[in-house]
Scaffold this motif. Structure first.
Motif, PDB file in Angstrom:
ATOM      1  N   HIS A  47       0.910  -1.250  -0.021  1.00  0.00           N
ATOM      2  CA  HIS A  47      -0.001  -0.018  -0.046  1.00  0.00           C
ATOM      3  C   HIS A  47       1.041   1.220  -0.167  1.00  0.00           C
ATOM      4  O   HIS A  47       1.886   1.247   0.711  1.00  0.00           O
ATOM      5  CB  HIS A  47      -0.933  -0.046   1.230  1.00  0.00           C
ATOM      6  N   PRO A  48       0.628   2.343  -0.774  1.00  0.00           N
ATOM      7  CA  PRO A  48       1.340   3.493  -0.742  1.00  0.00           C
ATOM      8  C   PRO A  48       1.113   4.341   0.544  1.00  0.00           C
ATOM      9  O   PRO A  48       0.006   3.953   1.398  1.00  0.00           O
ATOM     10  CB  PRO A  48       0.816   4.362  -1.868  1.00  0.00           C
ATOM     11  N   ALA A  49       1.962   5.201   0.988  1.00  0.00           N
ATOM     12  CA  ALA A  49       1.575   5.942   2.045  1.00  0.00           C
ATOM     13  C   ALA A  49       0.462   7.046   2.072  1.00  0.00           C
ATOM     14  O   ALA A  49       0.267   7.184   0.855  1.00  0.00           O
ATOM     15  CB  ALA A  49       2.717   6.785   2.481  1.00  0.00           C
ATOM     16  N   LYS A  50      -0.366   7.388   3.072  1.00  0.00           N
ATOM     17  CA  LYS A  50      -1.328   8.160   3.021  1.00  0.00           C
ATOM     18  C   LYS A  50      -0.912   9.566   2.435  1.00  0.00           C
ATOM     19  O   LYS A  50       0.143   9.910   2.739  1.00  0.00           O
ATOM     20  CB  LYS A  50      -1.998   8.135   4.444  1.00  0.00           C
ATOM     21  N   TYR A  51      -1.702  10.194   1.952  1.00  0.00           N
ATOM     22  CA  TYR A  51      -1.466  11.593   1.250  1.00  0.00           C
ATOM     23  C   TYR A  51      -1.717  12.581   2.590  1.00  0.00           C
ATOM     24  O   TYR A  51      -2.520  12.663   3.085  1.00  0.00           O
ATOM     25  CB  TYR A  51      -2.118  12.070   0.204  1.00  0.00           C
ATOM     26  N   SER A  52      -0.679  13.553   2.514  1.00  0.00           N
ATOM     27  CA  SER A  52      -0.669  14.593   3.449  1.00  0.00           C
ATOM     28  C   SER A  52      -0.393  15.731   2.684  1.00  0.00           C
ATOM     29  O   SER A  52       0.763  15.950   2.084  1.00  0.00           O
ATOM     30  CB  SER A  52      -0.086  14.516   4.677  1.00  0.00           C
ATOM     31  N   PRO A  53      -1.111  17.050   2.785  1.00  0.00           N
ATOM     32  CA  PRO A  53      -0.576  18.287   2.066  1.00  0.00           C
ATOM     33  C   PRO A  53       0.807  18.813   3.001  1.00  0.00           C
ATOM     34  O   PRO A  53       1.297  19.630   2.165  1.00  0.00           O
ATOM     35  CB  PRO A  53      -1.890  19.255   2.337  1.00  0.00           C
ATOM     36  N   LYS A  69       6.563  16.663   4.322  1.00  0.00           N
ATOM     37  CA  LYS A  69       7.905  16.927   4.054  1.00  0.00           C
ATOM     38  C   LYS A  69       8.790  16.151   3.299  1.00  0.00           C
ATOM     39  O   LYS A  69       9.653  16.742   2.723  1.00  0.00           O
ATOM     40  CB  LYS A  69       8.336  17.324   5.487  1.00  0.00           C
ATOM     41  N   TYR A  70       8.464  14.706   2.930  1.00  0.00           N
ATOM     42  CA  TYR A  70       9.286  14.054   2.261  1.00  0.00           C
ATOM     43  C   TYR A  70       8.785  13.417   0.851  1.00  0.00           C
ATOM     44  O   TYR A  70       9.341  12.776   0.406  1.00  0.00           O
ATOM     45  CB  TYR A  70       9.443  12.845   3.439  1.00  0.00           C
ATOM     46  N   ALA A  71       7.692  14.138   0.511  1.00  0.00           N
ATOM     47  CA  ALA A  71       7.063  13.597  -0.913  1.00  0.00           C
ATOM     48  C   ALA A  71       8.264  13.927  -1.857  1.00  0.00           C
ATOM     49  O   ALA A  71       8.271  13.037  -2.796  1.00  0.00           O
ATOM     50  CB  ALA A  71       5.831  14.555  -1.149  1.00  0.00           C
ATOM     51  N   ARG A  72       9.017  14.885  -1.911  1.00  0.00           N
ATOM     52  CA  ARG A  72       9.742  15.144  -2.799  1.00  0.00           C
ATOM     53  C   ARG A  72      10.861  14.138  -2.913  1.00  0.00           C
ATOM     54  O   ARG A  72      11.170  13.400  -4.041  1.00  0.00           O
ATOM     55  CB  ARG A  72      10.563  16.619  -2.505  1.00  0.00           C
ATOM     56  N   TYR A  73      11.103  13.535  -1.881  1.00  0.00           N
ATOM     57  CA  TYR A  73      12.140  12.517  -1.792  1.00  0.00           C
ATOM     58  C   TYR A  73      11.829  11.325  -2.421  1.00  0.00           C
ATOM     59  O   TYR A  73      12.337  10.496  -3.120  1.00  0.00           O
ATOM     60  CB  TYR A  73      13.029  12.349  -0.463  1.00  0.00           C
ATOM     61  N   ARG A  74      10.454  10.840  -1.958  1.00  0.00           N
ATOM     62  CA  ARG A  74       9.943   9.686  -2.517  1.00  0.00           C
ATOM     63  C   ARG A  74       9.729   9.702  -4.028  1.00  0.00           C
ATOM     64  O   ARG A  74       9.937   8.840  -4.706  1.00  0.00           O
ATOM     65  CB  ARG A  74       8.514   9.584  -1.753  1.00  0.00           C
ATOM     66  N   ILE A  75       9.356  10.762  -4.426  1.00  0.00           N
ATOM     67  CA  ILE A  75       9.157  11.032  -6.072  1.00  0.00           C
ATOM     68  C   ILE A  75      10.640  10.905  -6.768  1.00  0.00           C
ATOM     69  O   ILE A  75      10.591  10.266  -7.523  1.00  0.00           O
ATOM     70  CB  ILE A  75       8.466  12.500  -6.243  1.00  0.00           C
ATOM     71  N   MET A  76      11.420  11.430  -6.218  1.00  0.00           N
ATOM     72  CA  MET A  76      12.969  11.304  -6.718  1.00  0.00           C
ATOM     73  C   MET A  76      13.292   9.764  -6.733  1.00  0.00           C
ATOM     74  O   MET A  76      13.817   9.252  -7.585  1.00  0.00           O
ATOM     75  CB  MET A  76      13.998  12.140  -5.910  1.00  0.00           C
TER      76      MET A  76
END
Length: 50
Positions: free
Chosen positions: A27-33, A36-43
């Protein structure tokens, strides 16, 4: 819940009991606006697909 990418079995452990491969989360992590770490997961995801 985790899944072995080789034998496709589900488990709760970090290593598959059948083939000893590393398991991945299903399962993917829950979305939160405020994430802080979304940029690192996307990279990281971009590096895996390259």
């Amino acid at each position: 819940m985790r899944k072995c990418p080789q034998c496709k079995r589900y488990t709760l452990k970090d290593d598959c009991e059948k083939c000893n491969a590393k398991t991945v989360t299903v399962h993917p992590a829950k979305y939160s606006p405020d994430d802080k770490y979304a940029r690192y997961r996307i990279m990281d995801k971009f590096k895996e697909s390259s």
